[in-house]
Scaffold this motif. Structure first.
Motif, PDB file in Angstrom:
ATOM      1  N   ASN A  69      36.424  42.436  42.376  1.00 38.76           N
ATOM      2  CA  ASN A  69      35.740  41.851  43.531  1.00 38.76           C
ATOM      3  C   ASN A  69      36.397  42.262  44.843  1.00 38.76           C
ATOM      4  O   ASN A  69      36.277  41.562  45.851  1.00 38.76           O
ATOM      5  CB  ASN A  69      35.728  40.315  43.408  1.00 38.76           C
ATOM      6  CG  ASN A  69      34.921  39.841  42.219  1.00 38.76           C
ATOM      7  OD1 ASN A  69      33.796  40.288  42.001  1.00 38.76           O
ATOM      8  ND2 ASN A  69      35.496  38.934  41.432  1.00 38.76           N
ATOM      9  N   GLN A  70      37.088  43.396  44.812  1.00 39.50           N
ATOM     10  CA  GLN A  70      37.779  43.877  46.000  1.00 39.50           C
ATOM     11  C   GLN A  70      37.296  45.274  46.357  1.00 39.50           C
ATOM     12  O   GLN A  70      36.648  45.958  45.554  1.00 39.50           O
ATOM     13  CB  GLN A  70      39.298  43.894  45.757  1.00 39.50           C
ATOM     14  CG  GLN A  70      39.893  42.535  45.436  1.00 39.50           C
ATOM     15  CD  GLN A  70      41.374  42.618  45.122  1.00 39.50           C
ATOM     16  OE1 GLN A  70      41.853  43.606  44.567  1.00 39.50           O
ATOM     17  NE2 GLN A  70      42.112  41.574  45.473  1.00 39.50           N
ATOM     18  N   PRO A  91      33.778  49.437  46.794  1.00 40.22           N
ATOM     19  CA  PRO A  91      34.278  48.497  45.777  1.00 40.22           C
ATOM     20  C   PRO A  91      35.192  49.190  44.771  1.00 40.22           C
ATOM     21  O   PRO A  91      34.938  50.329  44.372  1.00 40.22           O
ATOM     22  CB  PRO A  91      32.997  47.989  45.097  1.00 40.22           C
ATOM     23  CG  PRO A  91      31.903  48.259  46.076  1.00 40.22           C
ATOM     24  CD  PRO A  91      32.302  49.495  46.820  1.00 40.22           C
TER      25      PRO A  91
END
Length: 287
Positions: A52-53, A80
């Motif tokens: 999720n980064q 991402p």
């Protein structure tokens, strides 16, 4: 005489039935190798952790400058972070051995970003008969199996040499999936502005190689001495091996190579046994 003709008709009927059965078996899409590949991929996929980064400049601050430049010119900063990679090789000239004809193959491959794991399926025909191969590396075990006619195993290579060669493959492909580059089991050593040494250590093994970048920052080659070559007589020897990529194109904001070659640098001359002309890379692919 009549009985002899009946026997002959039975033989012809059985022969025709067998031929039709073989043709139907070859024509249906199902195959045991494809089922095995799906199972291996599902096992690998079940361990995937969705990221999720996004890639940030501070993520690459400690990497050698050529690797940092590669992240930037390919457009990964701000994108991402990926959990896996699917590579589709859609147009490949492939050589099983010098004694066999060149094949035109399709190859589908999945790599994990969290640990060195990969599985690839080769799909083609040999003398008009279906030929399929699986190149796998999971839990530190490497293997390469080739099956013809969906059921006859031509080769099934395993062992320590295959384990290390498979680990080298993960390192060679690491920059195509940069989240793999940031893992603790990969280390980097700067050589000069266009060359970097990468080393991977996992499952009690380690391997290394040299990454070469062009003047614009794109990856050109990966070369290593940590792969073992098996000749047609079954002899195993250490031979320099290279992966060569080029023809970069932009896909979803990221520049990726369209062409990819794998080369054995043999004493008698270079053997380009994998020559891909239409490579396509996707990330976070579930199926």
């Amino acid at each position: 005489m009549k009985k002899g003709r009946q026997i002959m008709y039975w033989i012809i009927g059985i022969f025709i039935f067998l031929i039709l059965g073989i043709l139907i078996w070859f024509s249906i899409p199902y195959s045991p190798m494809k089922a095995e590949f799906a199972q291996l991929h599902n096992q690998q996929n079940s361990k995937m952790q969705i990221q999720n980064q996004v890639f940030k400049q501070e993520d690459i601050a400690d990497l050698p400058m050529p690797v940092q430049r590669y992240f930037e010119v390919c457009g990964f900063i701000g994108q991402p972070k990926m959990s896996n990679m699917k590579i589709s090789h859609n147009d490949v000239d492939f050589i099983l051995s010098s004694s066999m004809p060149k094949l035109k193959i399709k190859c589908t491959q999945f790599n994990s970003a969290e640990k060195p794991e990969r599985v690839a399926l080769i799909d083609t025909h040999l003398y008009g008969i279906p030929f399929e191969g699986i190149d796998a590396y999971q839990a530190g075990v490497g293997s390469m199996k080739g099956v013809i006619a969906k059921g006859v195993t031509l080769f099934n290579q395993t062992g320590a040499a295959m384990n290390k060669s498979s680990l080298v493959n993960c390192l060679a492909e690491s920059l195509f999936m940069p989240n793999f580059v940031l893992q603790d089991f990969v280390s980097w050593e700067s050589i000069d502005e266009n060359h970097v040494k990468g080393t991977i250590a996992y499952y009690g093994l380690y391997a290394s190689g040299i990454f070469t970048f062009d003047k614009n920052g794109f990856l050109e080659t990966f070369t290593t001495d940590d792969r073992l070559y098996v000749d047609t007589n079954g002899n195993v020897k250490q031979v320099k091996w290279s992966a060569i990529c080029g023809d970069y194109r932009e896909v979803n904001g990221i520049k990726q190579p369209k062409s990819l070659q794998a080369v054995w640098h043999l004493v008698e001359g270079d053997l380009v046994y994998f020559d891909g002309h239409d490579t396509f890379i996707q990330y976070n692919v579930a199926e």
